[in-house]
Design a protein around this motif. Sequence first.
Motif, PDB file in Angstrom:
ATOM      1  N   THR A  22       2.311   2.986 -16.015  1.00  0.00           N
ATOM      2  CA  THR A  22       3.545   3.106 -15.292  1.00  0.00           C
ATOM      3  C   THR A  22       4.853   3.777 -15.364  1.00  0.00           C
ATOM      4  O   THR A  22       5.486   4.693 -14.552  1.00  0.00           O
ATOM      5  CB  THR A  22       3.820   1.362 -14.655  1.00  0.00           C
ATOM      6  N   ASP A 196     -11.747  -3.441 -11.377  1.00  0.00           N
ATOM      7  CA  ASP A 196     -10.418  -4.014 -11.501  1.00  0.00           C
ATOM      8  C   ASP A 196      -9.536  -3.418 -11.932  1.00  0.00           C
ATOM      9  O   ASP A 196      -8.228  -3.235 -11.341  1.00  0.00           O
ATOM     10  CB  ASP A 196     -10.708  -5.477 -12.220  1.00  0.00           C
ATOM     11  N   ILE A 199      -8.422  -0.786  -9.176  1.00  0.00           N
ATOM     12  CA  ILE A 199      -7.868  -1.901  -7.943  1.00  0.00           C
ATOM     13  C   ILE A 199      -6.297  -1.803  -8.243  1.00  0.00           C
ATOM     14  O   ILE A 199      -5.438  -1.680  -7.382  1.00  0.00           O
ATOM     15  CB  ILE A 199      -8.448  -3.031  -7.565  1.00  0.00           C
ATOM     16  N   VAL A 200      -5.881  -2.368  -9.549  1.00  0.00           N
ATOM     17  CA  VAL A 200      -4.697  -2.565  -9.924  1.00  0.00           C
ATOM     18  C   VAL A 200      -3.686  -1.499 -10.101  1.00  0.00           C
ATOM     19  O   VAL A 200      -2.649  -1.347  -9.655  1.00  0.00           O
ATOM     20  CB  VAL A 200      -4.643  -3.605 -11.223  1.00  0.00           C
ATOM     21  N   THR A 202      -4.311   1.379  -8.339  1.00  0.00           N
ATOM     22  CA  THR A 202      -4.105   1.837  -6.995  1.00  0.00           C
ATOM     23  C   THR A 202      -2.779   1.079  -6.418  1.00  0.00           C
ATOM     24  O   THR A 202      -1.938   1.237  -5.819  1.00  0.00           O
ATOM     25  CB  THR A 202      -5.294   1.580  -6.143  1.00  0.00           C
ATOM     26  N   LEU A 203      -3.021  -0.507  -6.465  1.00  0.00           N
ATOM     27  CA  LEU A 203      -1.751  -1.369  -6.039  1.00  0.00           C
ATOM     28  C   LEU A 203      -0.522  -0.943  -6.536  1.00  0.00           C
ATOM     29  O   LEU A 203       0.513  -1.039  -5.860  1.00  0.00           O
ATOM     30  CB  LEU A 203      -2.136  -2.992  -6.386  1.00  0.00           C
ATOM     31  N   LEU A 204      -0.423  -0.568  -7.829  1.00  0.00           N
ATOM     32  CA  LEU A 204       1.007  -0.317  -8.367  1.00  0.00           C
ATOM     33  C   LEU A 204       1.233   1.010  -8.014  1.00  0.00           C
ATOM     34  O   LEU A 204       2.674   1.021  -7.621  1.00  0.00           O
ATOM     35  CB  LEU A 204       0.710  -0.139 -10.135  1.00  0.00           C
ATOM     36  N   LEU A 206       0.793   2.139  -4.919  1.00  0.00           N
ATOM     37  CA  LEU A 206       1.331   1.634  -3.401  1.00  0.00           C
ATOM     38  C   LEU A 206       2.372   1.101  -3.448  1.00  0.00           C
ATOM     39  O   LEU A 206       3.152   1.423  -2.686  1.00  0.00           O
ATOM     40  CB  LEU A 206       0.228   0.736  -2.732  1.00  0.00           C
ATOM     41  N   ILE A 207       2.917   0.158  -4.521  1.00  0.00           N
ATOM     42  CA  ILE A 207       4.086  -0.369  -4.745  1.00  0.00           C
ATOM     43  C   ILE A 207       5.218   0.485  -4.802  1.00  0.00           C
ATOM     44  O   ILE A 207       6.292   0.291  -4.067  1.00  0.00           O
ATOM     45  CB  ILE A 207       4.063  -1.567  -5.823  1.00  0.00           C
TER      46      ILE A 207
END
Length: 225
Positions: A22, A196, A199-200, A202-204, A206-207
């Motif tokens: 990140t 998983d 997925i996580v 990708t979610l980060l 998107l956030i």
Amino acid sequence: MQVVEKYFPNVFAIPDEFIEATKQTLYMSFWTALVGGILGILLGVVLVVSRPNGILQNRPLYNIFDKLINIVRSIPFIIMLSLLALVTRFVVGTTIGEKAALVPLVVGVVPFFARQIENALLEVDPGVVEAAQAMGTSPAGIIFRVYLLEGLPGIVRVSALTIINVIGLTTMAGAVGAGGLGNLAISRGYNRFQTDVTIVATLLILILVFISQFISNQIIKKITH
């Protein structure tokens, strides 16, 4: 925590890698947006003032930049990473890592942002520009006090769009070893079949996109009221 460990076991095992990825994505996004933003605004202004009937009309200059932007924008980013490998190595000494990714990222973003800035500035009422010229305002004055000031909401809007594009490009850069969430999603999530992780990651991503969009919306509200 037990829920995370149960449904996202691979994510639970590598929290430090997610934090580092990140940070790398934020690093690439920030510096690309900063450098690419400055160069993109400069190039966008040049396009507007040098275009036919512009305040500093210069057809040869406009045609050169216009065609150059179209050419660079037509090159897929994944190919540009390879094309600029020698330049990247010369500038930063390596072609791997988040610092190396900045070179192709900036090159890829500047033409896109410049075109967006050009379109945003062209939305400024021509009557305001003509009035400023009639009052004897210098070209520099028109650029700063008319184009950039009157076109500020549009500039903020296209800047938000560009930042979202930058975040997407950092993900693509991660696929070739630039680090970041994209690299984590590919190297662990895809290559090791750890869904998983993908997925996580990708979610980060998107956030980050939603946060940048929210901030830009708040800025637009403030400058338009």
